[in-house]
Motif scaffolding. Sequence first.
Motif, short mmCIF file in Angstrom:
data_model
loop_
_atom_site.label_atom_id
_atom_site.label_comp_id
_atom_site.label_asym_id
_atom_site.label_seq_id
_atom_site.Cartn_x
_atom_site.Cartn_y
_atom_site.Cartn_z
N GLY A 54 1.24 -1.38 0.17
CA GLY A 54 0.11 -0.08 0.13
C GLY A 54 0.80 1.40 -0.06
O GLY A 54 2.19 1.23 -0.12
N TYR A 55 0.01 2.74 0.48
CA TYR A 55 0.41 4.03 0.57
C TYR A 55 2.24 3.60 1.30
O TYR A 55 2.18 3.42 2.35
CB TYR A 55 -0.44 4.79 0.78
CG TYR A 55 0.40 5.69 0.91
CD1 TYR A 55 -0.08 6.37 -0.50
CD2 TYR A 55 0.02 6.88 2.20
CE1 TYR A 55 0.49 8.09 -0.25
CE2 TYR A 55 0.51 7.47 1.77
CZ TYR A 55 0.93 9.01 0.78
OH TYR A 55 1.02 9.73 1.34
N VAL A 56 3.30 4.53 0.68
CA VAL A 56 4.29 4.46 1.19
C VAL A 56 4.55 3.56 1.52
O VAL A 56 6.49 3.94 1.86
CB VAL A 56 4.90 6.05 2.01
CG1 VAL A 56 4.44 6.97 1.08
CG2 VAL A 56 4.11 6.07 2.91
N ASP A 57 4.25 2.10 1.37
CA ASP A 57 5.00 1.03 1.48
C ASP A 57 5.97 1.04 0.78
O ASP A 57 6.08 0.80 -0.81
CB ASP A 57 4.56 0.01 1.93
CG ASP A 57 4.08 0.21 3.76
OD1 ASP A 57 4.11 0.43 4.10
OD2 ASP A 57 2.33 -0.40 3.08
N ALA A 99 10.21 5.91 4.16
CA ALA A 99 10.58 6.98 4.13
C ALA A 99 11.23 7.85 2.72
O ALA A 99 11.97 9.01 2.41
CB ALA A 99 11.81 7.80 5.07
N LYS A 100 11.35 6.83 2.19
CA LYS A 100 11.96 6.41 1.02
C LYS A 100 11.61 6.97 -0.86
O LYS A 100 12.51 7.43 -1.47
CB LYS A 100 12.84 5.32 -0.25
CG LYS A 100 13.79 4.70 0.95
CD LYS A 100 14.12 3.25 0.87
CE LYS A 100 15.06 2.87 1.54
NZ LYS A 100 15.92 0.91 0.86
N PRO A 109 14.60 16.09 1.84
CA PRO A 109 14.07 14.20 1.87
C PRO A 109 13.02 14.19 3.23
O PRO A 109 13.12 15.45 4.27
CB PRO A 109 15.58 13.60 2.59
CG PRO A 109 15.84 15.07 2.96
CD PRO A 109 15.96 16.39 1.92
N VAL A 110 12.43 13.17 2.55
CA VAL A 110 11.07 13.73 3.95
C VAL A 110 11.95 12.96 5.39
O VAL A 110 12.76 12.25 5.29
CB VAL A 110 10.56 12.02 3.99
CG1 VAL A 110 9.13 11.75 4.57
CG2 VAL A 110 9.43 12.36 2.12
N ASP A 111 11.44 13.43 5.73
CA ASP A 111 12.22 13.67 7.44
C ASP A 111 11.80 12.09 8.10
O ASP A 111 10.31 12.42 8.36
CB ASP A 111 10.97 15.28 8.43
CG ASP A 111 12.13 14.93 9.79
OD1 ASP A 111 13.30 14.99 10.49
OD2 ASP A 111 11.54 14.25 10.74
N ARG A 112 12.59 11.71 8.46
CA ARG A 112 12.07 9.80 9.25
C ARG A 112 11.73 9.96 10.05
O ARG A 112 10.75 9.23 9.87
CB ARG A 112 13.26 9.02 9.75
CG ARG A 112 13.10 8.40 9.92
CD ARG A 112 15.21 7.03 10.55
NE ARG A 112 14.40 5.74 10.48
CZ ARG A 112 13.61 5.04 11.97
NH1 ARG A 112 13.36 6.15 12.72
NH2 ARG A 112 13.36 3.93 11.77
#
Length: 271
Positions: A37-40, A182-183, A151-154
Amino acid sequence: MAAVTVHRAVLGDGRPTLPYAAAGRPGDGLPLVLVHGYVDSWWIFEPLLRALPAALRAYAPTQRGHGDADKPEEGYLPEDFADDLVAFLDHLGIERAVLVGGSSGGVQARIVAGRRPDRVAGLVLLGVPALLADKPGVTGFQETLRTLDDPVDREFAAEFARGLATDRVAPGFLETVIDENAKAPARVWRETLRGLLETDLAATLTGILVPTLVVWGDQDPLLTRSDQQLILDAIPDSRLLVHEGAGHLVYGEDPDRVARELAAFAGALRG
């Protein structure tokens, strides 16, 4: 317990290259194709892949824009992911499979099941929403994403992942999920959610005639029993399995039980 190996699918024809995990022995039975799913990424299924019996062949691709897959500028509607999924089946030479969608990955899985029944022997929906636009928390999250930068903050990814998990998720596994979330670039977070909210998800439930198993955790913070009932009402040959005490990541919380359920479902289809 199945061993897991990682490969890359070069889909060609302008499509992205997708990493994928494989487990189990190739055989005459129906393979499983697990759709995250989403962002996985495929990693969300790692405990489940290892829990599957070795005699059951399974594949789990990382979809475009996610994890270590190619990240094109466009193509983040559910229909785009569904087209990639068919191309992935073609790449592996899979004529028919059992599609297993986790969370929003079930949307593209059910699109393929409805449009290409010749390629789908059965459908499993693990914590998959019937609808999303009716959920205030999801639409509110879309507003939050407007200011998300790369970059997306962890910690942002961690807050998102922890909000969907219960304490039954192994801490080490959850940290891997967070790293994978986060990738995804900020635009993938935005565009994938936009696609889910702007697509008529009710329409993606129509025309599905293959046997369908719906699995839901009754402590899911996102999905209610009534939401799951919409799926059951729309798909004629469907049934519900409830995991009491489980949250949204039911396949990460109790992979052994979900593996048994998948094996039984796929075995019945072969019979």
